[in-house]
Design a protein around this motif. Structure first.
Motif, mmCIF file in Angstrom:
data_model
loop_
_atom_site.group_PDB
_atom_site.id
_atom_site.type_symbol
_atom_site.label_atom_id
_atom_site.label_comp_id
_atom_site.label_asym_id
_atom_site.label_seq_id
_atom_site.Cartn_x
_atom_site.Cartn_y
_atom_site.Cartn_z
ATOM 1 N N GLY A 1 0.824 -1.207 0.000
ATOM 2 C CA GLY A 1 0.000 0.000 0.000
ATOM 3 C C GLY A 1 0.855 1.251 0.000
ATOM 4 O O GLY A 1 0.578 2.205 -0.730
ATOM 5 N N GLN A 2 1.909 1.237 0.802
ATOM 6 C CA GLN A 2 2.816 2.390 0.877
ATOM 7 C C GLN A 2 3.507 2.626 -0.461
ATOM 8 O O GLN A 2 3.617 3.759 -0.921
ATOM 9 N N GLN A 3 3.941 1.562 -1.117
ATOM 10 C CA GLN A 3 4.603 1.702 -2.417
ATOM 11 C C GLN A 3 3.650 2.280 -3.462
ATOM 12 O O GLN A 3 4.027 3.170 -4.236
ATOM 13 N N LEU B 1 1.361 7.157 -6.403
ATOM 14 C CA LEU B 1 0.271 8.114 -6.603
ATOM 15 C C LEU B 1 0.701 9.524 -6.200
ATOM 16 O O LEU B 1 0.367 10.502 -6.876
ATOM 17 N N LEU B 2 1.455 9.624 -5.102
ATOM 18 C CA LEU B 2 1.936 10.933 -4.655
ATOM 19 C C LEU B 2 2.950 11.525 -5.637
ATOM 20 O O LEU B 2 3.016 12.739 -5.803
ATOM 21 N N HIS B 3 3.703 10.663 -6.277
ATOM 22 C CA HIS B 3 4.649 11.150 -7.289
ATOM 23 C C HIS B 3 3.887 11.791 -8.452
ATOM 24 O O HIS B 3 4.339 12.787 -9.019
ATOM 25 N N GLN B 4 2.718 11.222 -8.782
ATOM 26 C CA GLN B 4 1.907 11.753 -9.869
ATOM 27 C C GLN B 4 1.110 12.980 -9.450
ATOM 28 O O GLN B 4 0.867 13.875 -10.251
ATOM 29 N N GLN B 5 0.653 12.992 -8.188
ATOM 30 C CA GLN B 5 -0.167 14.105 -7.685
ATOM 31 C C GLN B 5 0.335 14.527 -6.302
ATOM 32 O O GLN B 5 -0.316 14.244 -5.279
ATOM 33 N N PRO B 6 1.457 15.232 -6.246
ATOM 34 C CA PRO B 6 2.053 15.552 -4.945
ATOM 35 C C PRO B 6 1.233 16.511 -4.079
ATOM 36 O O PRO B 6 1.457 16.590 -2.879
ATOM 37 N N GLU B 7 0.275 17.204 -4.653
ATOM 38 C CA GLU B 7 -0.527 18.142 -3.866
ATOM 39 C C GLU B 7 -1.914 17.603 -3.532
ATOM 40 O O GLU B 7 -2.775 18.348 -3.077
ATOM 41 N N HIS B 8 -2.102 16.320 -3.722
ATOM 42 C CA HIS B 8 -3.408 15.715 -3.424
ATOM 43 C C HIS B 8 -3.440 15.356 -1.932
ATOM 44 O O HIS B 8 -2.912 14.337 -1.499
ATOM 45 N N GLU B 9 -4.059 16.216 -1.158
ATOM 46 C CA GLU B 9 -4.040 16.120 0.309
ATOM 47 C C GLU B 9 -4.549 14.786 0.863
ATOM 48 O O GLU B 9 -3.959 14.253 1.801
ATOM 49 N N PRO B 10 -5.619 14.180 0.299
ATOM 50 C CA PRO B 10 -6.074 12.898 0.861
ATOM 51 C C PRO B 10 -5.002 11.792 0.811
ATOM 52 O O PRO B 10 -4.961 10.929 1.689
ATOM 53 N N TYR B 11 -4.126 11.845 -0.198
ATOM 54 C CA TYR B 11 -3.056 10.847 -0.263
ATOM 55 C C TYR B 11 -2.081 11.018 0.912
ATOM 56 O O TYR B 11 -1.607 10.031 1.477
ATOM 57 N N TRP B 12 -1.784 12.261 1.255
ATOM 58 C CA TRP B 12 -0.883 12.507 2.378
ATOM 59 C C TRP B 12 -1.509 12.060 3.697
ATOM 60 O O TRP B 12 -0.837 11.484 4.552
ATOM 61 N N ARG B 13 -2.790 12.314 3.838
ATOM 62 C CA ARG B 13 -3.499 11.877 5.049
ATOM 63 C C ARG B 13 -3.457 10.351 5.152
ATOM 64 O O ARG B 13 -3.217 9.789 6.212
ATOM 65 N N LEU B 14 -3.665 9.690 4.030
ATOM 66 C CA LEU B 14 -3.613 8.225 3.994
ATOM 67 C C LEU B 14 -2.197 7.726 4.284
ATOM 68 O O LEU B 14 -2.013 6.735 4.981
ATOM 69 N N LYS B 15 -1.219 8.431 3.755
ATOM 70 C CA LYS B 15 0.179 8.069 4.018
ATOM 71 C C LYS B 15 0.463 8.123 5.523
ATOM 72 O O LYS B 15 1.142 7.237 6.070
ATOM 73 N N ALA B 16 -0.064 9.132 6.186
ATOM 74 C CA ALA B 16 0.108 9.240 7.641
ATOM 75 C C ALA B 16 -0.552 8.062 8.356
ATOM 76 O O ALA B 16 0.028 7.472 9.278
ATOM 77 N N GLN B 17 -1.746 7.695 7.930
ATOM 78 C CA GLN B 17 -2.460 6.593 8.579
ATOM 79 C C GLN B 17 -1.736 5.258 8.382
ATOM 80 O O GLN B 17 -1.646 4.448 9.311
ATOM 81 N N ILE B 18 -1.208 5.035 7.180
ATOM 82 C CA ILE B 18 -0.474 3.791 6.925
ATOM 83 C C ILE B 18 0.799 3.758 7.759
ATOM 84 O O ILE B 18 1.152 2.725 8.332
ATOM 85 N N ALA B 19 1.484 4.891 7.858
ATOM 86 C CA ALA B 19 2.696 4.955 8.680
ATOM 87 C C ALA B 19 2.362 4.673 10.143
ATOM 88 O O ALA B 19 3.098 3.958 10.836
ATOM 89 N N LEU B 20 1.249 5.204 10.618
ATOM 90 C CA LEU B 20 0.832 4.923 12.006
ATOM 91 C C LEU B 20 0.558 3.439 12.216
ATOM 92 O O LEU B 20 0.911 2.878 13.263
ATOM 93 N N GLN B 21 -0.059 2.800 11.240
ATOM 94 C CA GLN B 21 -0.336 1.364 11.353
ATOM 95 C C GLN B 21 0.957 0.555 11.483
ATOM 96 O O GLN B 21 0.972 -0.491 12.102
ATOM 97 N N GLN B 22 2.021 1.068 10.878
ATOM 98 C CA GLN B 22 3.307 0.375 10.927
ATOM 99 C C GLN B 22 4.186 0.888 12.063
ATOM 100 O O GLN B 22 5.353 0.521 12.169
ATOM 101 N N GLU B 23 3.628 1.791 12.883
ATOM 102 C CA GLU B 23 4.342 2.404 14.004
ATOM 103 C C GLU B 23 5.588 3.158 13.537
ATOM 104 O O GLU B 23 6.606 3.188 14.220
ATOM 105 N N GLU B 24 5.485 3.767 12.371
ATOM 106 C CA GLU B 24 6.555 4.610 11.840
ATOM 107 C C GLU B 24 6.145 6.062 12.083
ATOM 108 O O GLU B 24 5.621 6.749 11.210
#
Length: 182
Positions: free
Chosen positions: A122-124, A129-152
């Motif tokens: 999912g992170q990859q 997706l972020l490389h294609q749309q770096p200003e798409h805020e929902p992707y960043w929010r999701l990135k934070a949630q995935i990182a939290l799930q992995q305790e990163e």
């Protein structure tokens, strides 16, 4: 006859009987892609999402000129029925089919990875997706949630900071970020 009967039942919203008629018609003409699509549609409308997903995928295979929309419908049906592995398989086939790729295909695949707790895949995908749309805020929010799930927590804090810069001050984001720094 069975195809016509199925169409009549479908018009009357009697999906169980339409399903039965189309299934019989397909047994008599197993290579008919349109009958297969009709059967898949009736399965879906009757709430048999696993069967619908399999039938849409089968319909795709039957077609001479492949319609990628059928694989997308297969994935959607599997997701409706919470069969995420099968949805992932349909989406992977769709993405690798050579069709012009749509962003929502990747987003559906990402949701499958999340539901299956496949955090690294999912992170990859999210990074792509972020490389294609770096200003798409929902992707960043999701990135934070995935990182939290992995305790990163550092990655989560970074992603939340970007979310705040893109979205502006959001009390929930600020609270979550404060919790990470606290």
């Amino acid at each position: 006859f069975y195809s016509l009967l199925g169409a009549c039942y479908h018009q009357q919203n009697d999906y169980p009987k339409a399903t039965e008629a189309f299934a019989t018609a397909l047994k008599l003409q197993p290579d008919d892609a349109q009958l297969s699509i009709n059967l898949a549609t009736c399965y879906y409308l009757d709430g048999h999402y696993d069967q619908a997903g399999r039938q849409f995928a089968h319909s795709y295979q039957l077609q001479q000129t492949k319609n990628p929309q059928l694989l997308y419908q297969s994935a959607v049906a599997f997701i409706q029925g919470e069969h995420y592995r099968q949805a992932k398989q349909s989406l992977t086939t769709l993405i690798n089919s050579g069709a012009t790729i749509k962003a929502n295909w990747y987003e559906l695949l990402l949701s499958c990875h999340i539901e299956l707790k496949e955090w690294q895949q999912g992170q990859q995908l999210l990074d792509r997706l972020l490389h294609q749309q770096p200003e798409h805020e929902p992707y960043w929010r999701l990135k934070a949630q995935i990182a939290l799930q992995q305790e990163e927590y550092q990655q989560a804090a970074s992603a939340l900071e970007v979310t705040l810069r893109l979205h502006g001050d959001n009390r929930d984001d600020l609270t979550q970020l404060a919790g990470l720094y606290g």
